[in-house]
Enzyme design. Structure first.
Site, PDB file in Angstrom:
ATOM      1  N   TYR A  53       0.833  -1.203   0.000  1.00  0.00           N
ATOM      2  CA  TYR A  53       0.000   0.000   0.000  1.00  0.00           C
ATOM      3  C   TYR A  53       0.868   1.254   0.000  1.00  0.00           C
ATOM      4  O   TYR A  53       1.665   1.482   0.915  1.00  0.00           O
ATOM      5  CB  TYR A  53      -0.946   0.012   1.217  1.00  0.00           C
ATOM      6  N   LEU A 194     -17.190  -2.984   2.285  1.00  0.00           N
ATOM      7  CA  LEU A 194     -18.182  -2.062   1.709  1.00  0.00           C
ATOM      8  C   LEU A 194     -18.117  -2.092   0.179  1.00  0.00           C
ATOM      9  O   LEU A 194     -18.729  -1.247  -0.477  1.00  0.00           O
ATOM     10  CB  LEU A 194     -17.926  -0.635   2.215  1.00  0.00           C
ATOM     11  N   ILE A 233     -12.791  -5.441   7.808  1.00  0.00           N
ATOM     12  CA  ILE A 233     -11.753  -4.427   8.057  1.00  0.00           C
ATOM     13  C   ILE A 233     -12.003  -3.205   7.168  1.00  0.00           C
ATOM     14  O   ILE A 233     -11.207  -2.897   6.279  1.00  0.00           O
ATOM     15  CB  ILE A 233     -10.328  -5.004   7.840  1.00  0.00           C
ATOM     16  N   LYS A 235     -11.990   0.404   5.593  1.00  0.00           N
ATOM     17  CA  LYS A 235     -11.021   1.509   5.601  1.00  0.00           C
ATOM     18  C   LYS A 235     -11.790   2.817   5.630  1.00  0.00           C
ATOM     19  O   LYS A 235     -12.727   3.026   4.855  1.00  0.00           O
ATOM     20  CB  LYS A 235     -10.138   1.445   4.356  1.00  0.00           C
ATOM     21  N   SER A 236     -11.386   3.725   6.509  1.00  0.00           N
ATOM     22  CA  SER A 236     -11.930   5.070   6.441  1.00  0.00           C
ATOM     23  C   SER A 236     -10.916   6.090   6.948  1.00  0.00           C
ATOM     24  O   SER A 236     -10.228   5.867   7.939  1.00  0.00           O
ATOM     25  CB  SER A 236     -13.213   5.196   7.265  1.00  0.00           C
ATOM     26  N   ASN A 245     -18.766   3.053  11.532  1.00  0.00           N
ATOM     27  CA  ASN A 245     -18.338   1.665  11.337  1.00  0.00           C
ATOM     28  C   ASN A 245     -18.224   0.945  12.676  1.00  0.00           C
ATOM     29  O   ASN A 245     -18.575  -0.229  12.803  1.00  0.00           O
ATOM     30  CB  ASN A 245     -17.017   1.623  10.553  1.00  0.00           C
TER      31      ASN A 245
HETATM   32  P1  NAP Z   1     -13.803  -0.760   1.864  1.00  0.00           P
HETATM   33  O1  NAP Z   1     -13.357  -0.775   3.259  1.00  0.00           O
HETATM   34  O2  NAP Z   1     -14.896  -1.689   1.427  1.00  0.00           O
HETATM   35  O3  NAP Z   1     -14.262   0.703   1.433  1.00  0.00           O
HETATM   36  C1  NAP Z   1     -13.471   1.832   1.662  1.00  0.00           C
HETATM   37  C2  NAP Z   1     -14.211   3.028   1.059  1.00  0.00           C
HETATM   38  O4  NAP Z   1     -15.461   3.191   1.732  1.00  0.00           O
HETATM   39  C3  NAP Z   1     -13.461   4.321   1.209  1.00  0.00           C
HETATM   40  O5  NAP Z   1     -13.701   5.093   0.043  1.00  0.00           O
HETATM   41  C4  NAP Z   1     -14.113   4.978   2.423  1.00  0.00           C
HETATM   42  O6  NAP Z   1     -14.058   6.384   2.304  1.00  0.00           O
HETATM   43  C5  NAP Z   1     -15.530   4.489   2.309  1.00  0.00           C
HETATM   44  N1  NAP Z   1     -16.187   4.345   3.616  1.00  0.00           N
HETATM   45  C6  NAP Z   1     -15.685   3.823   4.755  1.00  0.00           C
HETATM   46  N2  NAP Z   1     -16.599   3.844   5.741  1.00  0.00           N
HETATM   47  C7  NAP Z   1     -17.715   4.403   5.218  1.00  0.00           C
HETATM   48  C8  NAP Z   1     -18.985   4.700   5.746  1.00  0.00           C
HETATM   49  N3  NAP Z   1     -19.310   4.429   7.010  1.00  0.00           N
HETATM   50  N4  NAP Z   1     -19.894   5.286   4.921  1.00  0.00           N
HETATM   51  C9  NAP Z   1     -19.596   5.563   3.623  1.00  0.00           C
HETATM   52  N5  NAP Z   1     -18.400   5.295   3.072  1.00  0.00           N
HETATM   53  C10 NAP Z   1     -17.462   4.725   3.869  1.00  0.00           C
HETATM   54  O7  NAP Z   1     -12.596  -1.019   0.842  1.00  0.00           O
HETATM   55  P2  NAP Z   1     -11.054  -1.364   0.955  1.00  0.00           P
HETATM   56  O8  NAP Z   1     -10.272  -0.241   1.487  1.00  0.00           O
HETATM   57  O9  NAP Z   1     -10.677  -1.926  -0.373  1.00  0.00           O
HETATM   58  O10 NAP Z   1     -11.000  -2.628   1.967  1.00  0.00           O
HETATM   59  C11 NAP Z   1     -10.753  -2.489   3.343  1.00  0.00           C
HETATM   60  C12 NAP Z   1      -9.353  -2.921   3.689  1.00  0.00           C
HETATM   61  O11 NAP Z   1      -9.131  -4.290   3.344  1.00  0.00           O
HETATM   62  C13 NAP Z   1      -8.250  -2.191   2.897  1.00  0.00           C
HETATM   63  O12 NAP Z   1      -8.112  -0.851   3.299  1.00  0.00           O
HETATM   64  C14 NAP Z   1      -7.094  -3.101   3.147  1.00  0.00           C
HETATM   65  O13 NAP Z   1      -6.550  -2.903   4.454  1.00  0.00           O
HETATM   66  C15 NAP Z   1      -7.758  -4.471   3.008  1.00  0.00           C
HETATM   67  N6  NAP Z   1      -7.667  -5.034   1.648  1.00  0.00           N
HETATM   68  C16 NAP Z   1      -6.937  -6.155   1.453  1.00  0.00           C
HETATM   69  C17 NAP Z   1      -6.808  -6.698   0.189  1.00  0.00           C
HETATM   70  C18 NAP Z   1      -5.983  -7.951  -0.013  1.00  0.00           C
HETATM   71  O14 NAP Z   1      -5.672  -8.285  -1.160  1.00  0.00           O
HETATM   72  N7  NAP Z   1      -5.625  -8.632   1.041  1.00  0.00           N
HETATM   73  C19 NAP Z   1      -7.463  -6.107  -0.910  1.00  0.00           C
HETATM   74  C20 NAP Z   1      -8.253  -4.994  -0.680  1.00  0.00           C
HETATM   75  C21 NAP Z   1      -8.345  -4.468   0.591  1.00  0.00           C
HETATM   76  P3  NAP Z   1     -13.588   7.329   3.541  1.00  0.00           P
HETATM   77  O15 NAP Z   1     -12.145   7.025   3.767  1.00  0.00           O
HETATM   78  O16 NAP Z   1     -13.869   8.680   3.022  1.00  0.00           O
HETATM   79  O17 NAP Z   1     -14.464   6.963   4.715  1.00  0.00           O
END
Ligand code: NAP
Length: 277
Positions: A53, A194, A233, A235-236, A245
């Protein structure tokens, strides 16, 4: 907050903090650190990051957020498959520890299956455990046959988790991968819970959210928490979203809610290839 127990007995809060895209923009760093600290304060003490990342930048943000409070955190990072030879795994972890300004990780994952033999990566993990640089290890983006290969390795049973894409719109793993992990009491870390925001306008989620006076994001998280042994998990970098969350863990979905969500997002009835972001 509900807790989830890894096979080694470690207990973690059921909702953790993601960090993908943190560290990309210097102007956002203050907000990101503040959001992570707010999440820790609220009891979401598991932080998920990776050397990938922002090319290590996310780990640096996490390092700043955990200063003075390392003992209260459960830190998870990941080695890139291209680095996951025995010695490469050790070196990658040492680099992560430097960026995180800590001397150990609680959990270290292989980010996805790659070019090196699993036995080689596991040998690297074992060396890191022996040296006190990681407590335990696991994998990410491993489908059911990949997990079978892990469990066939010497020391493969030490694998603590498989972090995979799992949310209402990505239910394929319920067909075979979740049952295989459940049979060994291995929790799933649900990444992109999400769907990076793409499912939040869905009418089924909106209807359930309205009944609970909750946001769609909270319903997406509450749905994962209603299932066994799942650690979402999200991300925000936004303080209001972090608070939302966390509060999702207090929402109890009813049988009717679950049925409505099942209608909107049907469970799989056959094998699907593992979905990856
Ligand atoms: P996510 O958590 O599904 O979504 C993050 C998005 O949602 C951001 O744009 C965030 O914006 C928004 N968000 C967060 N809380 C919210 C809420 N309560 N209401 C509205 N929008 C909200 O996506 P992700 O970041 O891809 O996945 C989470 C974590 O999983 C990653 O950060 C990473 O640590 C891990 N991951 C791992 C892999 C892997 O290959 N192992 C792949 C993808 C992700 P704001 O920041 O503005 O709140």
């Amino acid at each position: 907050m509900k807790t989830i127990t890894f096979p080694n007995g470690d207990q973690v809060p059921a909702v953790g903090l993601g960090t993908w895209y943190m560290g990309d923009r210097p102007s956002e760093r203050g907000r990101e650190v503040e959001a992570l600290r707010a999440g820790l304060d609220a009891g979401m003490t598991l932080i998920d990051t990776a050397e990938m990342y922002a090319d290590g930048g996310a780990e640096e943000v996490v390092g700043e957020a955990i200063q003075g409070r390392r003992d209260g955190c459960y830190l998870v990072s990941k080695v890139l498959p291209s680095n996951a030879s025995q010695s490469g795994t050790v070196e990658a972890c040492e680099d992560s520890l430097r960026r995180l300004k800590t001397d150990y990780l609680d959990l270290y994952l292989l980010h996805w299956p790659g070019p090196y033999g699993l036995e080689e990566t596991i040998a690297g993990f074992n060396r890191l455990v022996d040296d006190g640089k990681i407590k335990v290890w696991g994998v990410s983006n491993f489908d059911a046959p990949d997990m079978a290969a892990v469990w066939n390795c010497v020391d493969g049973n030490a694998c603590q988790t498989n972090q995979v894409l799992y949310n209402l719109s990505r239910r394929g793993i319920e067909y075979d991968l979740i049952p295989a992990l459940a049979a060994r009491s291995v929790p799933v870390m649900a990444y992109s819970p999400l769907e990076q925001g793409r499912i939040l306008a869905n009418p089924a989620i909106a209807a359930v959210a309205a009944r609970h006076d909750a946001s769609p994001a909270q319903i997406a998280i509450a749905w994962l928490l209603a299932r066994d042994n799942i650690i979402p998990i999200p991300k925000s970098s936004d303080l209001a979203h972090v608070a939302e969350n966390r509060a999702a863990a207090e929402i109890d979905l009813t049988v009717e809610d679950i049925a409505e969500l099942d209608d909107g997002f049907p469970a799989p009835t056959s094998k699907r290839p593992l979905a990856i972001l």
